[in-house]
Scaffold this active site. Sequence first.
Site, mmCIF file in Angstrom:
data_model
loop_
_atom_site.group_PDB
_atom_site.id
_atom_site.type_symbol
_atom_site.label_atom_id
_atom_site.label_comp_id
_atom_site.label_asym_id
_atom_site.label_seq_id
_atom_site.Cartn_x
_atom_site.Cartn_y
_atom_site.Cartn_z
ATOM 1 N N HIS A 12 0.840 -1.393 -0.262
ATOM 2 C CA HIS A 12 0.170 -0.223 -0.627
ATOM 3 C C HIS A 12 1.101 1.110 0.176
ATOM 4 C CE1 HIS A 12 -2.615 2.903 2.076
ATOM 5 N NE2 HIS A 12 -3.266 2.948 1.236
ATOM 6 N N SER A 13 0.633 2.701 -0.899
ATOM 7 C CA SER A 13 1.107 3.629 -0.530
ATOM 8 C C SER A 13 2.691 3.393 -1.315
ATOM 9 C CB SER A 13 0.669 4.165 0.605
ATOM 10 O OG SER A 13 1.219 5.413 0.409
ATOM 11 N N LEU A 14 3.845 3.676 -0.088
ATOM 12 C CA LEU A 14 5.097 4.112 -0.438
ATOM 13 C C LEU A 14 5.249 2.186 0.003
ATOM 14 C CD1 LEU A 14 8.142 5.098 -0.023
ATOM 15 C CD2 LEU A 14 7.927 5.532 1.791
ATOM 16 N N SER B 52 4.121 -0.218 -1.656
ATOM 17 C CA SER B 52 4.355 -0.793 -2.871
ATOM 18 C C SER B 52 5.333 -0.589 -3.999
ATOM 19 C CB SER B 52 2.903 -0.634 -3.950
ATOM 20 O OG SER B 52 2.935 0.367 -3.834
#
EC number: 3.1.1.3
Length: 699
Positions: free
Chosen positions: A350-352, A354
């Site tokens: 999720h977010s960073l 990924s």
Amino acid sequence: MSSGESHQEQLSQSDPSPSPNSCSSFELIDMDASSSYEPVSPHWFYCKVLDSKELWIPFNSEDSQQLEDAYGSGKDCNERIVPTDGGRYDVHLGERMRYAVYWDELPSEVRRCTWFYKGDKDNKYVPYSESFSQVLEDTYMLAVTLDEWKKKIESPNREIIVLHNPKLMVHYQPIAGSDEWGSTSTEQGRPRSVKRGVENIPVDIHCGEPLQIDHLVFVVHGIGPACDLRFRSIVQCVNDFRSVSLNLLQTHFKKAQENEQIGRVEFLPVNWHSPLHSTGVDIDLQRITLPSINRLRHFTNDTILDVFFYNSPTYCQTIVDTVASEMNRIYTLFLQRNPDFKGGVSIAGHSLGSLILFDILTNQKNSIGDIDSEKGSLSSAEDRGDASTLEEDLKKLQLSEFVTVFEKEKVDREALALCTDRDLQEMGIPLGPRKKILNHFSARKNSVSINRPAMSASEVNISKENGDYLDVGIGQVSVKYPRLNYKPEIFFAFGSPIGMFLTVRGLRRIDPNYKFPTCKGFFNIYHPFDPVAYRIEPMVAPGIEFEPMLIPHHKGRKRMHLELREGLTRMSMDLKNNLLGSLRMAWKSFTRGPYPALQASETAEETEAEPESSSEKSNEANTEEPPVEVKEEAPISVGMLNGGQRIDYVLQEKPIESFNEYLFALQSHLCYWESEDTVLLVLKEIYQTQGVFLDQPLQ
């Protein structure tokens, strides 16, 4: 027969019950009383502390029964360790404590619960301690057996419980204790309800999780310790994600479950924020942080700075080491606890998180250990064709006489690419050859800018001695990427900024032939209002404009407001086309020159208007046909990053979200944990690799 005797016979016939004075009479009363008492059925609970409040949560029915069986197994029960919650927690019966298996978490108290009382501030029931519950049960048994109620029991903390009858039992909490003279106050507070047995309290008890695990998914969080608007940890958010998946398996994979084809998918969280901030960097930041707007600065230091940490060579190394080592550790431990597991492994970020996984995946090696020799390596066709040795490079540059100089300094092709002008000068290389060498490797870096997107978004040279060291020339820090102990099947990115980071690093497009060395699938899933999410497909096919794949609603079809919006759009386009066609025809007839005869002009206008109108209709038909042709006959090519399938998948916004995009922007970035549509897409893609499909395809 006398009248008295006859009357006595009638009484005996009318009342066949034995005399109360007989011995058998007492025996019958005891039998009836004892038969009405049934031992209470215990249920096991554990205590979670949330916001400084204790919350008692019941184990699911299967786990509670396992704990009860272990409890009644004999003298060695206190040494037993019982796995619960799908194997993610262990309960030590002797300690009455519950420990997390795969991550760090404070242990929770465990109780074998039979008696409960209603809490002070809410309607949730709290279990009594096991010892006092036994006192209550013994008193209850005597009251039922002897039919003697209104018994008072004093708890260890001097609270009074009164058993009025089987249906009415109350708990009194004294307002004041004994005074200095030893006298006890009889004033009592508001009575609280007391219940016997878990079946008499309002609580949801789940059936449990399937024992069979078909697939394992590691979930990596983004910036900060909190993962949603409720400031919950990655463990709590993944618990929600897992719960949604279990519900969707029952509703959308019902046939496969009934045929025992599938069990469940296990989702395990990976935490890298705590190890990063345990290095002492928070203390250093605190010393330089200004005292004003303290809460905002603390929030910034704890969350947003994680992005800058990832762009720092020192802390980026800490982050990738933590993520990779945690996944390897959890994977090894999972196999030890599940020796029969034969499923695959996928990863989600999720977010960073990924982006971290993206960089780790692009720097993996295949089982052979030579990325450049495998089909789909990070190098482009041009780069693979130029995979020459140092001697060949120098020969092309007509600098073969310097081969011995580089051999003496133990400089190979990759090391030479790292050399600066000063390094070459210190080795005795003249100015002209130095410029040729530097220009050659600089040109190679620029020519490979697209073909190695995942290799930290830049041209990457892999050392022969250690294939994990990277030479990055356009913004990405040089770190050593650890090797994963498994090959992920699918990589899911939620609300991912990968596309933005690749662009900022200098990467303009991704080679359509590129794919991860060890991972076959890649899905970029995002909410349309997510301010952090970026697309990937335009970097693979920059010359084509096309919409992302719309994720179907988990109940089928599109959301009503989206269908209504599309219908209105089509209607307005039809009206616009018809109006423009009519105006065009009127303008042409108005600007056409006059004819000698009115009849001739009318016939001429009719003959010309007919082909014009037919051409307008054909143009309108042509404008309506291409979308159908694009969908059915001309599929979009998005490269091999996801095995030839689409990469970008967009969620459908909720009706209330469509009123104001900015109002729900932050919530949109944190919506994935409880999104049924997201979870269903993940399950569908995972089970498709095993030949298992949805009961009914979603449209």
